[in-house]
Design a protein around this motif. Sequence first.
Motif, PDB file in Angstrom:
ATOM      1  N   VAL A  44       0.878  -1.170   0.000  1.00 42.49           N
ATOM      2  CA  VAL A  44       0.000   0.000   0.000  1.00 42.49           C
ATOM      3  C   VAL A  44       0.915   1.219   0.000  1.00 42.49           C
ATOM      4  O   VAL A  44       1.771   1.352   0.869  1.00 42.49           O
ATOM      5  CB  VAL A  44      -0.919   0.004   1.246  1.00 42.49           C
ATOM      6  CG1 VAL A  44      -1.921   1.141   1.169  1.00 42.49           C
ATOM      7  CG2 VAL A  44      -1.637  -1.332   1.393  1.00 42.49           C
ATOM      8  N   ILE A  47       0.318   6.849   1.552  1.00 43.71           N
ATOM      9  CA  ILE A  47      -0.793   6.913   2.491  1.00 43.71           C
ATOM     10  C   ILE A  47      -0.725   8.236   3.249  1.00 43.71           C
ATOM     11  O   ILE A  47       0.192   8.452   4.024  1.00 43.71           O
ATOM     12  CB  ILE A  47      -0.731   5.740   3.479  1.00 43.71           C
ATOM     13  CG1 ILE A  47      -0.645   4.423   2.696  1.00 43.71           C
ATOM     14  CG2 ILE A  47      -1.929   5.747   4.404  1.00 43.71           C
ATOM     15  CD1 ILE A  47      -0.057   3.305   3.475  1.00 43.71           C
ATOM     16  N   CYS A  49      -1.443  10.991   6.062  1.00 44.03           N
ATOM     17  CA  CYS A  49      -1.659  10.854   7.502  1.00 44.03           C
ATOM     18  C   CYS A  49      -1.798  12.254   8.084  1.00 44.03           C
ATOM     19  O   CYS A  49      -0.826  12.986   8.181  1.00 44.03           O
ATOM     20  CB  CYS A  49      -0.457  10.112   8.095  1.00 44.03           C
ATOM     21  SG  CYS A  49      -0.327  10.122   9.870  1.00 44.03           S
ATOM     22  N   ASP A  91      -7.931  -0.536   1.411  1.00 44.34           N
ATOM     23  CA  ASP A  91      -8.838   0.447   2.010  1.00 44.34           C
ATOM     24  C   ASP A  91      -8.747   0.424   3.535  1.00 44.34           C
ATOM     25  O   ASP A  91      -8.805   1.469   4.184  1.00 44.34           O
ATOM     26  CB  ASP A  91     -10.283   0.189   1.569  1.00 44.34           C
ATOM     27  CG  ASP A  91     -10.494   0.444   0.079  1.00 44.34           C
ATOM     28  OD1 ASP A  91      -9.582   0.996  -0.573  1.00 44.34           O
ATOM     29  OD2 ASP A  91     -11.571   0.082  -0.432  1.00 44.34           O
ATOM     30  N   HIS A  94      -5.571   2.308   4.717  1.00 41.77           N
ATOM     31  CA  HIS A  94      -5.794   3.756   4.636  1.00 41.77           C
ATOM     32  C   HIS A  94      -6.662   4.235   5.799  1.00 41.77           C
ATOM     33  O   HIS A  94      -6.357   5.240   6.439  1.00 41.77           O
ATOM     34  CB  HIS A  94      -6.448   4.131   3.300  1.00 41.77           C
ATOM     35  CG  HIS A  94      -5.481   4.282   2.181  1.00 41.77           C
ATOM     36  ND1 HIS A  94      -4.815   5.452   1.936  1.00 41.77           N
ATOM     37  CD2 HIS A  94      -5.054   3.405   1.245  1.00 41.77           C
ATOM     38  CE1 HIS A  94      -4.023   5.300   0.891  1.00 41.77           C
ATOM     39  NE2 HIS A  94      -4.154   4.057   0.455  1.00 41.77           N
ATOM     40  N   HIS A  95      -7.736   3.513   6.061  1.00 37.28           N
ATOM     41  CA  HIS A  95      -8.650   3.901   7.134  1.00 37.28           C
ATOM     42  C   HIS A  95      -7.958   3.865   8.496  1.00 37.28           C
ATOM     43  O   HIS A  95      -8.065   4.813   9.282  1.00 37.28           O
ATOM     44  CB  HIS A  95      -9.873   2.982   7.144  1.00 37.28           C
ATOM     45  CG  HIS A  95     -10.782   3.213   8.297  1.00 37.28           C
ATOM     46  ND1 HIS A  95     -11.627   4.302   8.368  1.00 37.28           N
ATOM     47  CD2 HIS A  95     -10.969   2.520   9.446  1.00 37.28           C
ATOM     48  CE1 HIS A  95     -12.292   4.260   9.506  1.00 37.28           C
ATOM     49  NE2 HIS A  95     -11.911   3.183  10.177  1.00 37.28           N
ATOM     50  N   ASN A  98      -5.409   6.654   8.935  1.00 39.89           N
ATOM     51  CA  ASN A  98      -6.105   7.922   9.178  1.00 39.89           C
ATOM     52  C   ASN A  98      -6.642   8.003  10.610  1.00 39.89           C
ATOM     53  O   ASN A  98      -6.538   9.049  11.253  1.00 39.89           O
ATOM     54  CB  ASN A  98      -7.238   8.123   8.172  1.00 39.89           C
ATOM     55  CG  ASN A  98      -6.721   8.498   6.816  1.00 39.89           C
ATOM     56  OD1 ASN A  98      -5.699   9.157   6.691  1.00 39.89           O
ATOM     57  ND2 ASN A  98      -7.413   8.070   5.780  1.00 39.89           N
TER      58      ASN A  98
END
Length: 127
Positions: A44, A47, A49, A91, A94-95, A98
């Motif tokens: 991934v 990303i 942040c 996904d 990423h979630h 975050n």
Amino acid sequence: EGYRGVYWTGGKIQETTTMPGFHLKMPFITSFNQVQISLQTDRVTNIPCGTSGGVVVIFDSIEVVNQLDAGSALSVIREYGVEYDQLWIFDKIHHEINQFCSSHTLREVYIDLFGSLDESLATALQR
């Protein structure tokens, strides 16, 4: 031996998967996809942040090693599609990044808690 074949006939997924080898299908009626069931590494990248202080940093890449269980392959493909790892790995990473960053300061993200980030991600992916 690290793949299974999944077939759709007339748009309906078939009830069995096939092992590697020679198999026949009807052109234009039957479609086929290979699903990897051996260990695979998904990378991934890029990303974003956003920390609680408003600073946005970018994680260059995170690698996730995973394996789809051969016995569960058909039900996973039936429910989430051939690109199941987009939902459950890309996904989700990423979630979780975050969520982690938004509740911590820049110092906590990069210094104090950075060592525990991989354990937090592993726990989140296994839920």
